[in-house]
Motif scaffolding. Structure first.
Motif, PDB file in Angstrom:
ATOM      1  N   ARG A  12      32.420  31.471  59.904  1.00 57.80           N
ATOM      2  CA  ARG A  12      31.680  30.651  60.873  1.00 57.80           C
ATOM      3  C   ARG A  12      30.202  31.013  60.854  1.00 57.80           C
ATOM      4  O   ARG A  12      29.823  32.154  60.599  1.00 57.80           O
ATOM      5  N   ALA A  14      27.141  30.887  63.572  1.00 62.40           N
ATOM      6  CA  ALA A  14      27.131  30.769  65.048  1.00 62.40           C
ATOM      7  C   ALA A  14      25.722  30.884  65.631  1.00 62.40           C
ATOM      8  O   ALA A  14      25.404  31.868  66.292  1.00 62.40           O
ATOM      9  N   GLU A  48      26.252  28.671  70.043  1.00 59.75           N
ATOM     10  CA  GLU A  48      26.324  29.735  71.066  1.00 59.75           C
ATOM     11  C   GLU A  48      25.277  29.439  72.138  1.00 59.75           C
ATOM     12  O   GLU A  48      24.163  29.953  72.118  1.00 59.75           O
TER      13      GLU A  48
HETATM   14  N1  GLU Z   1      24.460  33.625  68.192  1.00 59.51           N
HETATM   15  C1  GLU Z   1      24.001  34.786  67.492  1.00 59.51           C
HETATM   16  C2  GLU Z   1      22.595  34.545  66.971  1.00 59.51           C
HETATM   17  O1  GLU Z   1      22.151  33.421  66.900  1.00 59.51           O
HETATM   18  C3  GLU Z   1      24.885  35.155  66.320  1.00 59.51           C
HETATM   19  C4  GLU Z   1      26.172  35.682  66.745  1.00 59.51           C
HETATM   20  C5  GLU Z   1      27.103  36.173  65.669  1.00 59.51           C
HETATM   21  O2  GLU Z   1      27.009  35.738  64.499  1.00 59.51           O
HETATM   22  O3  GLU Z   1      27.979  36.960  65.991  1.00 59.51           O
HETATM   23  O4  GLU Z   1      21.923  35.515  66.649  1.00 59.51           O
END
Ligand code: GLU
Length: 293
Positions: A12, A14, A48
């Protein structure tokens, strides 16, 4: 012999839709997609966006445009964390019910004042791997009655993990399997280095640490591929996974892309922003080369 179907690897990307994607995100997304492809696995996208004040639908749309331009395809629809607050609440409730989480009432300013006052006496105060001071024990030591009263009066609060208690409930030492650009192999987790981490914020009904472990489990993620800036956070993730009975993915923390001054790229991406580079006429292949793939 009966062939046992092997679970397909699941990767994934994110990002948080609180700014435009830059070259660092491109490396992460391309690596995830390449590794998923090479292993015959699936590639998922997760927004996220628990920080509702900073995340916007415009940034989310920008992420999808940038990824499509890079030639990356993901399973639709992406998971959006703000659609799943109930899942994080369930996980939080299970920690609260076991006495592993407590309401934390100090504001950021109050924490700073507390730490400064102690440091001014010449006593060092512990900091987490990101450099933030540990949360003071002020609220952890409040009686159940006092907490109940404060919660009943509607006092603004976060929920924090009682780190020492949480570690004490876990039987064997925690570790994770690492294949990235830093140290590799079985890495011993050190969640204590983080102090009493936030599980849900006063302004958001979850936290990064809690939602990331819940989602990785719910989405069946087998391989987490992300930047080395999150390497140490994995210690917290392994602890939460163990407390919540969730499986542990394999971790691959990749090198970071720095700016011309050697600093980590920020969300105000400027000339490393993918949309800007596209507008300047660069191609997706140019981006691959720029990030060293
Ligand atoms: N949302 C986080 C970011 O943009 C990444 C989280 C992850 O890959 O665990 O830095």
């Amino acid at each position: 012999m009966i062939a046992i179907p092997r679970q397909k690897p699941v990767f994934r990307f994110a990002p948080s839709p609180n700014g435009p994607l830059h070259l660092g995100h491109a490396l992460s997304a391309l690596l995830n997609r390449d590794m998923a492809k090479a292993s015959g696995g699936r590639f998922l996208l997760r927004m996220e966006d628990i920080d509702l004040a900073r995340c916007t639908p415009e940034f989310e749309a920008g992420i999808e445009t940038d990824l499509a331009w890079l030639g990356i395809d993901w399973e639709k629809p992406p998971r959006r964390q703000s659609d799943h607050f109930a899942d994080y609440q369930t996980a939080l409730d299970s920690l609260i019910d076991r006495g592993l989480a407590y309401p934390a009432f100090l504001t950021r300013g109050e924490v700073k004042a507390h730490v400064t006052a102690i440091e001014n006496t010449g006593t060092p105060w512990p900091r987490d791997p990101d450099g933030s001071p540990h949360y003071p024990p002020t609220d952890r030591t409040k009686s159940a009655e006092e907490c109940k009263q404060l919660l009943g009066s509607g006092q603004k609060h976060a929920w924090r993990l009682d780190m020492a208690k949480a570690i004490a409930t876990v039987e064997s030492p925690l570790a994770w399997s690492e294949t990235g650009d830093g140290e590799r192999g079985e890495i011993t987790a050190d969640p204590a280095a983080w102090g009493d981490v936030v599980l849900s914020r006063s302004d958001a009904p979850s936290s990064y640490h809690l939602s990331v472990v819940v989602d990785d489990a719910l989405q069946g993620i087998t391989h987490v591929v992300r930047g080395l800036d999150l390497y140490h956070a994995t210690s917290v993730h392994r602890l939460l996974q163990t407390l919540l009975g969730l499986p542990a993915p394999t971790y691959h923390h990749h090198r970071l892309i720095n700016d011309a001054d050697g600093r980590k790229l920020s969300k105000s991406a400027g000339d490393t922003g993918l949309a800007e580079l596209r507008a300047k006429g660069l191609s997706a292949t140019d981006i691959r080369h720029l990030v060293g793939l």
